[in-house]
Motif scaffolding. Structure first.
Motif, PDB file in Angstrom:
ATOM      1  N   VAL A   4      55.220  43.433  19.233  1.00 44.25           N
ATOM      2  CA  VAL A   4      53.757  43.495  19.224  1.00 44.25           C
ATOM      3  C   VAL A   4      53.205  42.746  18.013  1.00 44.25           C
ATOM      4  N   THR A   5      53.832  42.935  16.861  1.00 46.02           N
ATOM      5  CA  THR A   5      53.381  42.253  15.638  1.00 46.02           C
ATOM      6  C   THR A   5      53.498  40.744  15.787  1.00 46.02           C
ATOM      7  N   THR A   8      50.957  39.472  18.461  1.00 45.39           N
ATOM      8  CA  THR A   8      49.578  39.508  17.961  1.00 45.39           C
ATOM      9  C   THR A   8      49.348  38.418  16.922  1.00 45.39           C
ATOM     10  N   THR A   9      50.246  38.321  15.959  1.00 49.88           N
ATOM     11  CA  THR A   9      50.098  37.310  14.917  1.00 49.88           C
ATOM     12  C   THR A   9      50.180  35.907  15.503  1.00 49.88           C
ATOM     13  N   CYS A  12      47.020  35.174  17.610  1.00 48.88           N
ATOM     14  CA  CYS A  12      45.834  34.887  16.774  1.00 48.88           C
ATOM     15  C   CYS A  12      45.945  33.510  16.122  1.00 48.88           C
TER      16      CYS A  12
END
Length: 172
Positions: A4-5, A8-9, A12
């Motif tokens: 997830v990290t 997401t990173t 973005c």
């Protein structure tokens, strides 16, 4: 959690990079519209002119390559720190060309393709539109004399670059 990290990173960063790419191409076309209009007027097709916008993929290549090389060089230190207590088996570090191609080549090609497609879309304007210089209205000229320089600059920048407030809010 790690997936997830990373998603997401990476997502973005990818969206931000894409928005910046589109902004810079539009800005370049706005600034050099007269020259591009002349090229269209003498017979260059949009696709040929837009093909040269693939150079906007070069910063993506340089960024991906430098990130890949920095990560590859830092990898032994990272493994050593993570395995201080010798709980994990020794993992041999090797170069994987397919991984390099996927993490450096694929994003570069994608951004080059997007640059060309977006530039082609932006160049579909009529030649006369590209050749015209934007003129200030009487109201703008009249108000310009009464406003301090920095306030006028801010107003004109926000008025002419409608997407700038969005990018400022998005980056915040």
């Amino acid at each position: 959690t790690g997936t997830v990290t990373v998603a997401t990173t990476g997502g973005c960063l990818g969206v931000t990079s894409l928005i910046l790419l589109l902004f810079y191409i539009k800005n370049y076309i706005d600034i050099h519209g007269k020259q591009l209009g002349i090229l269209k007027a003498i017979g260059y097709p949009n696709k040929k002119i837009a093909g040269h916008f693939s150079v906007f993929g070069l910063p993506v290549f340089l960024g991906c390559l430098s990130g890949f090389l920095a990560a590859f060089l830092y990898l032994p230190t990272f493994y050593h720190i993570q395995n201080k207590e010798n709980l994990l088996p020794e993992i041999p570090i090797g170069f994987h060309p397919l991984l390099c191609l996927l993490l450096v080549g694929a994003p570069t090609l994608l951004f080059m393709l997007l640059s060309v497609l977006y530039a082609n879309h932006q160049l579909k304007k009529p030649v006369i539109t590209l050749l015209k210089e934007k003129k200030e209205t009487r109201r703008t000229l009249k108000n310009r004399n009464n406003i301090p320089f920095l306030k006028n600059l801010r107003k004109m920048t926000l008025r002419t670059k409608k997407s700038l407030p969005f990018f400022m809010a998005f980056s915040a």
